[in-house]
Design a protein around this motif. Structure first.
Motif, PDB file in Angstrom:
ATOM      1  N   GLY A 158       6.186   8.644 -10.055  1.00 14.21           N
ATOM      2  CA  GLY A 158       4.865   8.523  -9.427  1.00 14.21           C
ATOM      3  C   GLY A 158       3.802   9.205 -10.273  1.00 14.21           C
ATOM      4  O   GLY A 158       2.619   8.899 -10.159  1.00 14.21           O
TER       5      GLY A 158
ATOM      6  N   LYS B 233       2.395   2.203  -3.170  1.00 14.91           N
ATOM      7  CA  LYS B 233       1.455   2.625  -4.219  1.00 14.91           C
ATOM      8  C   LYS B 233       0.805   3.977  -3.938  1.00 14.91           C
ATOM      9  O   LYS B 233       0.340   4.624  -4.873  1.00 14.91           O
ATOM     10  CB  LYS B 233       0.427   1.522  -4.469  1.00 14.91           C
ATOM     11  CG  LYS B 233       1.105   0.383  -5.240  1.00 14.91           C
ATOM     12  CD  LYS B 233       0.252  -0.793  -5.591  1.00 14.91           C
ATOM     13  CE  LYS B 233       1.127  -1.756  -6.412  1.00 14.91           C
ATOM     14  NZ  LYS B 233       0.590  -3.106  -6.508  1.00 14.91           N
ATOM     15  N   VAL B 234       0.758   4.404  -2.694  1.00 14.18           N
ATOM     16  CA  VAL B 234       0.204   5.743  -2.433  1.00 14.18           C
ATOM     17  C   VAL B 234       1.287   6.836  -2.424  1.00 14.18           C
ATOM     18  O   VAL B 234       0.961   8.018  -2.361  1.00 14.18           O
ATOM     19  CB  VAL B 234      -0.613   5.817  -1.113  1.00 14.18           C
ATOM     20  CG1 VAL B 234      -1.785   4.852  -1.151  1.00 14.18           C
ATOM     21  CG2 VAL B 234       0.274   5.591   0.098  1.00 14.18           C
ATOM     22  N   THR B 235       2.539   6.421  -2.484  1.00 16.70           N
ATOM     23  CA  THR B 235       3.601   7.431  -2.500  1.00 16.70           C
ATOM     24  C   THR B 235       4.224   7.592  -3.883  1.00 16.70           C
ATOM     25  O   THR B 235       5.093   8.445  -4.076  1.00 16.70           O
ATOM     26  CB  THR B 235       4.728   7.049  -1.520  1.00 16.70           C
ATOM     27  OG1 THR B 235       5.163   5.727  -1.845  1.00 16.70           O
ATOM     28  CG2 THR B 235       4.265   7.094  -0.085  1.00 16.70           C
ATOM     29  N   GLY B 236       3.809   6.744  -4.825  1.00 10.54           N
ATOM     30  CA  GLY B 236       4.363   6.831  -6.174  1.00 10.54           C
ATOM     31  C   GLY B 236       5.651   6.047  -6.345  1.00 10.54           C
ATOM     32  O   GLY B 236       6.299   6.125  -7.375  1.00 10.54           O
TER      33      GLY B 236
ATOM     34  N   GLY C 272       0.803  -1.219   0.000  1.00 13.60           N
ATOM     35  CA  GLY C 272       0.000   0.000   0.000  1.00 13.60           C
ATOM     36  C   GLY C 272       0.834   1.267   0.000  1.00 13.60           C
ATOM     37  O   GLY C 272       0.599   2.171  -0.794  1.00 13.60           O
ATOM     38  N   ILE C 273       1.818   1.334   0.869  1.00 15.11           N
ATOM     39  CA  ILE C 273       2.603   2.569   0.986  1.00 15.11           C
ATOM     40  C   ILE C 273       3.351   2.857  -0.317  1.00 15.11           C
ATOM     41  O   ILE C 273       3.375   3.984  -0.797  1.00 15.11           O
ATOM     42  CB  ILE C 273       3.559   2.503   2.203  1.00 15.11           C
ATOM     43  CG1 ILE C 273       2.708   2.527   3.482  1.00 15.11           C
ATOM     44  CG2 ILE C 273       4.546   3.674   2.194  1.00 15.11           C
ATOM     45  CD1 ILE C 273       3.494   2.368   4.770  1.00 15.11           C
TER      46      ILE C 273
ATOM     47  N   ALA D 133       6.002   2.690  -6.248  1.00 12.88           N
ATOM     48  CA  ALA D 133       5.833   1.398  -6.928  1.00 12.88           C
ATOM     49  C   ALA D 133       6.234   1.537  -8.390  1.00 12.88           C
ATOM     50  O   ALA D 133       5.913   2.522  -9.044  1.00 12.88           O
ATOM     51  CB  ALA D 133       4.381   0.950  -6.819  1.00 12.88           C
TER      52      ALA D 133
ATOM     53  N   LEU E 288      -4.951  10.767  -5.682  1.00 11.95           N
ATOM     54  CA  LEU E 288      -4.555  11.401  -4.418  1.00 11.95           C
ATOM     55  C   LEU E 288      -4.320  12.889  -4.607  1.00 11.95           C
ATOM     56  O   LEU E 288      -4.790  13.713  -3.808  1.00 11.95           O
ATOM     57  CB  LEU E 288      -3.290  10.710  -3.871  1.00 11.95           C
ATOM     58  CG  LEU E 288      -3.529   9.298  -3.314  1.00 11.95           C
ATOM     59  CD1 LEU E 288      -2.196   8.580  -3.109  1.00 11.95           C
ATOM     60  CD2 LEU E 288      -4.305   9.363  -1.994  1.00 11.95           C
TER      61      LEU E 288
ATOM     62  N   GLN F 236      -3.596   9.462   1.847  1.00 12.81           N
ATOM     63  CA  GLN F 236      -2.790   8.270   1.569  1.00 12.81           C
ATOM     64  C   GLN F 236      -3.132   7.149   2.545  1.00 12.81           C
ATOM     65  O   GLN F 236      -3.302   5.992   2.160  1.00 12.81           O
ATOM     66  CB  GLN F 236      -1.290   8.618   1.653  1.00 12.81           C
ATOM     67  CG  GLN F 236      -0.832   9.575   0.542  1.00 12.81           C
ATOM     68  CD  GLN F 236       0.611  10.014   0.712  1.00 12.81           C
ATOM     69  OE1 GLN F 236       1.001  10.455   1.797  1.00 12.81           O
ATOM     70  NE2 GLN F 236       1.396   9.922  -0.349  1.00 12.81           N
TER      71      GLN F 236
END
Lengths: 753, 286, 161
Positions: free
Chosen positions: C37, A27-30, A24-25, A32, C109, C90
């Motif tokens: 990202g 993928k939410v921080t960009g 998860g982390i 991945a 996001l 997040q």
């Protein structure tokens, strides 16, 4: 040692809980890394030149000017791909789809490719390649392609599945038939027979991440491929075959995958990127544009389907038939066969027959799309089910309950069902609060059922325990939607440790044995099974180490709650050894502790769903708004309910898009007119309501936890459910998907006269 | 390609006028960059006008509204005063694309892109908006309906661009509305659209303007539809007459987004609905 | 290449780069500044995967030229976490399982953050229309909307205290 695959009604500590996904982390921080997110030193950028014609002879490709452009390092055309297939026609089809060989078969078919120092140079080079085409007659419609005198796509195709074997070429690549009983006799017994023809347009999986890869292939025939794929092992095998490489010398790593839904089970540009790399002897990055994704990768079939069902006044179906015509693009597929197999799978029928025709047209090679071929067949069958219920004066749900397949039913496609969920999902629809919501003006309610086989297949996993007792689980199925979380839950459950002690990695092709592609809803089912067995394999080792530590026979050791316990009075002085303690001592008790499993995960339990939807139609514009949507599906056992619900909701949303707006629009010139997200209209956030879900758990007898695949069935009912709802709202039967505003308005007006 | 970002209109004009090759003005870029990406155009010069102060200015008053050529559409929606004065113009501008597009796209760009389906154009024409054109020969003030000649074609000469759009003084008891039909609720191009701007006197429609989009090579005014409304309180007969006039004015094409038949039919529906909305906004009561 | 030299601020840090004048800010961020990202789903402003903020306004990086960034402030998903702490959005995306494949997540996001800064207490409908520029093909948006609602609630509480 083979492990027991049968379902045991065990209790769970972790399985079934809604833990946070381990990736998860990232993928939410960009952080991945997806297909296009990596680069290599000295990398070139590749671009592909594509046919602007639907069907054309390629008389000449002059690359001389492009080759002279500074910065261009390699150019390939069909001539650069010698035939390594050894006469395997389906492999040759894949190769020819990746790069045309003398003939462009559809708008967007690759005819040449360039690798250059940057994208700008590669684009310039493409413009300098001169292709001389001779246009040929084309056909893009499935019915037109079957008609007398249609342009023949391949002169070598003879219709398979027909006796005696035909001697002339046809666009019908295959006829497949399923069923049992005597349908003529069945229809003769019917009090009412309903027959109707349906059409569905071609749709695309619409994954947001375009195909992308980074390829490196050296003159020694060894290479590496980083690629967004649902099946890196399959990609390795296919690329090796097409390029004449040793399988072991091509290492394929799956990137994070930005959606696939079947479209990333097939190679498109990867062999081209590898060949460019071999020619330039430098790494080559190839990323498709969105336009290329639509024109040259993965759509599903457009279809034309006739359905006929007859029933007694008491509501019992006496016979059912379907003829299903599916286009498979410019190369043969198995798509009509899947349509024919799935059409009547929800029902218990004495007399049933379905015939599929796989048809060639000048469109991109059709790829799997989530429960491939089933949604279109269900649109026809479930629409006729509603029409028949209305004619009988029966409630649509009751009529289906009366005819639903159950344990012991002989499925229309052959097998005898074990315990299945169609009856329970229908009962759940009947009892659902959604059914009691009042409908307003211009509103209609519809429901439909859906089926998918599910698949298990070859699977291989490794489980390694670190010295601190934390665990690395390496699997070979790709995480398309949160399966790392489910697999970590399973490993932790088996070992009796905390969820966050397990880290799941998707292994590359050099780190595990072959794993089949992540398709057929097999990820959590099959890798889950192999994870259970790998964990049990590791537990054997843990028990041995404990036994050795205690100096007692291993059969006196049991594994409970994450620790080895010595059984028996004689051992009552031995305090339990936790996994952590055993792991800490492992360097001195025999070295690393690992579990391993390879299995052909048979017995993927079949999956059924029933969907319920309310719509409102603007009678002046034909615009449809989905007001409420409920998905009820059998998951066997939901390992991680959040991600099971996610699959239900995602499939429903894709089905809603297909039902209402998504379609490939071809011009008279045979060219695709809407290769972009602006005019290929997948649902946006404001198009949809919350999608309610209800998970039923009817254990699959062939999985230790009872798991069934859940990913695909949810796209099967929506076309028909919305078709039934719209038909009920406007009072006219809709038989053409998508039910776009112009089609609905026309249907309303035609009915009004 | 050269990229320039002058800070005065004068500098922008000389850059554009001096360019012998293909030059384009960049305001929001939401059409220009797409066309560049698709390879449809390969400019030799791109002039970014966002750093020109007068073009980035939005001034709103009942006596008139000045919308600089580089003002993003989102800014129009953020002006409560503008929303009150010209709700139809604002909703039209705010329908262009997503929030992301709104952060960039401009009504001038929407106009100069010269698409028959441009959202803001019917509303601007209905509002009687004027374009302030600037070029090597100085400034001129042109009715918005004289800018677009056909799909992709404008009346702007070499080196000319639109500095701003000006809306006229707003009479009391006025209202405007813009409605479009799209298959999706957002992120879509109008299949048909209708803008209505009207003023009431003693409860009945005194002046009206009806403009349709996506039913002809350019947005079209439909005087017959406007006449059907004038002198009425939008009774059913007036609305039916108006819808009929809208349908009669349509000259659409069959394309991937809609059929001739569909566009014609729905033009009448949207015309009628937009008229009702504008009437209500003007304070009208049936 | 007639490169343009651009000085700008990305996620609060001063950055300088050289790019061809026709290169999009998306390509600059991904290929020159290694901010991968920011995703490319279409390159034509139709999917929102490359959502960033430019001087605080939500835009698609694919529809901005790199050269336009001169003197501006660019915000990407990589700048959402502050002081090592994940942004509430997040956290809620993870907690609510609002991502499956995750490719659209950075864009969602950034867009949701812009939405909540403008409207801290949006209705479901406002969230749905506010995020209509971001395509997700996996989730049917259900859990995304719920995650944004949950984050909004937490952020409103945080603001009061």
């Amino acid at each position: 040692m083979p492990y027991e695959t049968a379902y045991t009604n065990q209790g769970f500590n972790l399985v079934g809980s809604r833990v946070n996904r381990p990736d998860g982390i990232d993928k939410v921080t960009g952080r991945a890394k997806y297909g296009a997110d990596v680069n290599a030193a000295g990398q070139l950028v590749a671009k592909v030149l594509r046919s602007p014609h639907a069907h054309a002879l390629i008389k000449k490709i002059d690359t001389s000017k492009a080759a002279k452009l500074p910065g261009v390092k390699a150019i390939v055309t069909g001539d650069d791909f010698p035939d390594h297939t050894g006469g395997n026609r389906s492999m040759m089809d894949i190769l020819e789809n990746c790069m045309a060989r003398g003939r462009a078969l559809y708008d967007g078919h690759a005819v040449a490719a360039v690798a250059a120092i940057d994208g700008e140079t590669a684009d310039k080079a493409l413009k300098l390649i001169k292709v001389t085409y001779k246009k040929l007659p084309h056909v893009t419609d499935v019915d037109a392609a079957m008609a007398e005198g249609a342009p023949i796509i391949h002169d070598w195709v003879r219709t398979a599945g027909v006796q005696p074997a035909p001697t002339t070429a046809s666009n019908v690549a295959q006829r497949s038939e399923f069923g049992h009983g005597d349908v003529e006799a069945g229809f003769a017994q019917a009090d009412i027979v309903v027959e109707k023809t349906f059409k569905t347009e071609q749709t695309h999986q619409g994954y947001i991440e375009p195909h992308a890869c980074l390829a490196q292939l050296g003159p020694d025939g060894s290479g590496e491929l980083w690629v967004t794929t649902q099946g890196h092992f399959t990609f390795r095998n296919v690329c090796s075959t097409l390029l004449g490489l040793d399988v072991a010398k091509l290492k394929v790593t799956s990137s994070e995958i930005g959606g696939g839904f079947g479209g990333k089970t097939h190679v498109w540009t990867e062999p081209v990127a590898l060949q460019l790399s071999r020619k330039a002897n430098r790494p080559v990055k190839l990323v498709m544009t969105r336009d290329e994704v639509f024109r040259a990768s993965g759509p599903t079939s457009s279809t034309s389907i006739d359905v006929k069902i007859g029933a007694k006044k008491n509501g019992r179906i006496t016979a059912a038939t379907a003829e299903l015509r599916y286009q498979s693009g410019a190369f043969p597929g198995m798509w009509a066969m899947f349509g024919a197999m799935t059409s009547f799978a929800c029902y218990d029928l004495k007399n049933v027959k379905s015939v599929g025709y796989d048809v060639l047209v000048n469109r991109p090679k059709v790829a799997a799309y989530r429960a491939p071929s089933a949604p279109m067949a269900a649109f026809g069958v479930e629409s006729v089910m509603d029409m028949l219920a209305a004619e009988l004066g029966m409630d649509a749900v009751e009529f289906r309950i009366k005819n639903a397949a159950k344990k012991g039913t002989k499925a229309s496609y052959g097998p005898i069902y074990g315990p299945i969920g169609i009856g329970p999902t229908l009962q759940a629809v009947k009892d659902h609060p959604h059914m009691k919501r009042r409908l307003g003006k211009n509103q209609g309610r519809g429901m439909a059922c859906g089926f998918w086989f599910n698949f298990g297949g070859q699977t291989c996993t490794d489980l390694n325990i670190g010295v601190d007792g934390s665990v690395n689980l390496t699997v070979g199925t790709v995480d398309v939607g949160g399966s790392r979380a489910s697999l970590a839950l399973i490993a932790a459950e088996e070992l009796g440790i905390d969820y966050d002690q397990v880290r799941v990695t998707i292994g590359d092709t050099n780190s595990l044995g072959h794993n089949d592609t992540t398709e057929g809803s097999r990820g959590t089912f099959s890798s889950g099974m192999a994870t259970i067995f790998a964990a049990r394999n590791a537990i054997e080792v843990l028990k041995q180490r404990a036994a050795a530590t205690w100096d007692i026979p291993v059969d006196q050791v049991v594994w409970e709650a994450g620790e080895a316990r010595a059984k028996g009075k004689q051992n009552s002085n031995l305090p339990p050894l936790t996994l952590k303690e055993i792991a800490a001592k492992s360097p001195r008790t025999g070295g690393p502790i690992a579990g391993h499993n390879e299995v052909v995960a048979d017995g993927a339990g079949v999956s059924f769903a029933s969907h319920l939807v309310d719509v409102e139609v603007d009678p002046e514009t034909g615009s449809t708004r989905v007001l409420r949507y409920t998905v009820i599906q059998d998951a066997g056992k939901a390992i991680h309910p959040d991600y099971v619900e996610g699959q239900f909701q995602g499939g429903a949303a894709q089905g809603i898009g297909w039902a209402l707006n998504e379609e490939y629009i071809y011009g008279d010139d045979g060219c695709l007119q809407n290769p972009g997200f602006l005019d290929y209209r997948i649902p946006v956030c404001s198009d949809l309501p919350f999608i309610d879900t209800q998970i039923l758990e009817i254990p699959n007898p062939n999985h230790p936890y009872g798991v069934r695949g859940v990913g695909e069935t949810s796209i099967v009912p929506p076309l028909a459910a919305i078709g039934n709802a719209v038909s009920n709202a406007v009072g006219v039967r809709m038989n053409h998907v998508p039910m776009s505003p112009p089609r609905i308005l026309k249907a309303i007006e035609d009915a009004a006269g | 390609m050269r990229f320039e970002s002058p800070t005065t209109t004068k500098a922008a004009v000389s850059l554009l006028a001096a360019e012998k090759g293909v030059s384009h003005v960049l305001a929001g870029g939401t059409d220009l960059l797409v066309r560049m990406k698709m390879g449809a155009i390969e400019p030799d010069l791109v002039v970014d006008v966002k750093r020109i102060d007068t073009m980035a200015a939005l001034t709103v008053a009942a006596s008139g509204v000045h919308i600089g050529g580089a003002v993003p559409a989102a800014e129009l929606g953020e002006s409560e005063k503008l929303r009150t004065l010209w709700p139809g113009v604002v909703e039209a501008a705010n329908l262009i694309g997503s929030d992301q597009i709104q952060g960039r796209c401009t009504v001038v760009g929407n106009l100069c892109n010269a698409s028959p389906a441009a959202d803001s154009v019917p509303a601007l024409i209905a509002a009687g908006a004027k374009a302030l054109v600037i070029g090597p020969n100085g400034k001129r003030r042109v009715s918005v309906d004289k800018i677009v000649l056909g799909p992709g074609r404008t009346s702007l000469g070499h080196g000319e661009f639109i500095e701003a759009i000006v809306l006229p003084a707003r009479a009391p008891k006025s209202g405007d509305a813009y409605l479009r039909f799209t298959p999706r609720t957002e992120m879509d191009i109008a299949v048909v659209s209708a803008a209505v701007n009207l003023t009431l006197a003693r409860g009945v429609v005194k002046t009206a303007k009806v403009v349709l989009g996506a039913v002809a090579p350019t947005a079209i005014s439909v005087p017959a539809a406007a006449r059907a409304l004038i002198g009425t309180k939008l009774d059913d007969a007036a609305l039916e007459k108006m819808a009929k006039a809208c349908r009669a004015a349509c000259n659409p094409i069959d394309d991937k987004r809609g059929t001739v038949e569909y566009r014609t039919k729905v033009a009448g529906v949207l015309g009628r609905r937009a008229a009702l909305l504008a009437f209500e906004r003007a304070g009208g009561r049936k | 290449m007639n490169g343009v030299t651009v000085s700008t601020t990305v996620n609060g840090d001063a950055v300088q780069f050289v790019c061809p004048p026709s290169e999009s800010l998306l390509d600059v961020l991904r290929n020159r500044l290694n901010l991968t990202g920011v995703k490319e789903g279409c390159g034509t402003g139709d999917c929102g995967a490359c959502s960033i903020t430019l001087d605080g306004r939500l835009v698609c990086a694919c529809l901005v030229l790199g050269a336009e960034a001169e003197g501006r402030e660019v915000g990407t998903v990589e700048g959402m976490s502050e002081n090592g702490e994940l942004h509430p959005l997040q956290v809620q995306f993870i907690e609510n399982a609002a991502l499956q494949c995750g490719i659209c997540t950075p864009g969602f996001l950034v867009a949701a953050k812009a939405l909540l800064e403008r409207n801290p207490n949006p209705t479901e409908e406002e969230i749905r229309y506010g995020l209509a520029g971001n395509l997700c093909r996996c989730t049917g948006y259900d859990k995304i909307v719920r995650a944004v609602q949950a984050a909004a609630k937490i952020m409103r509480k945080g603001r009061k205290s």
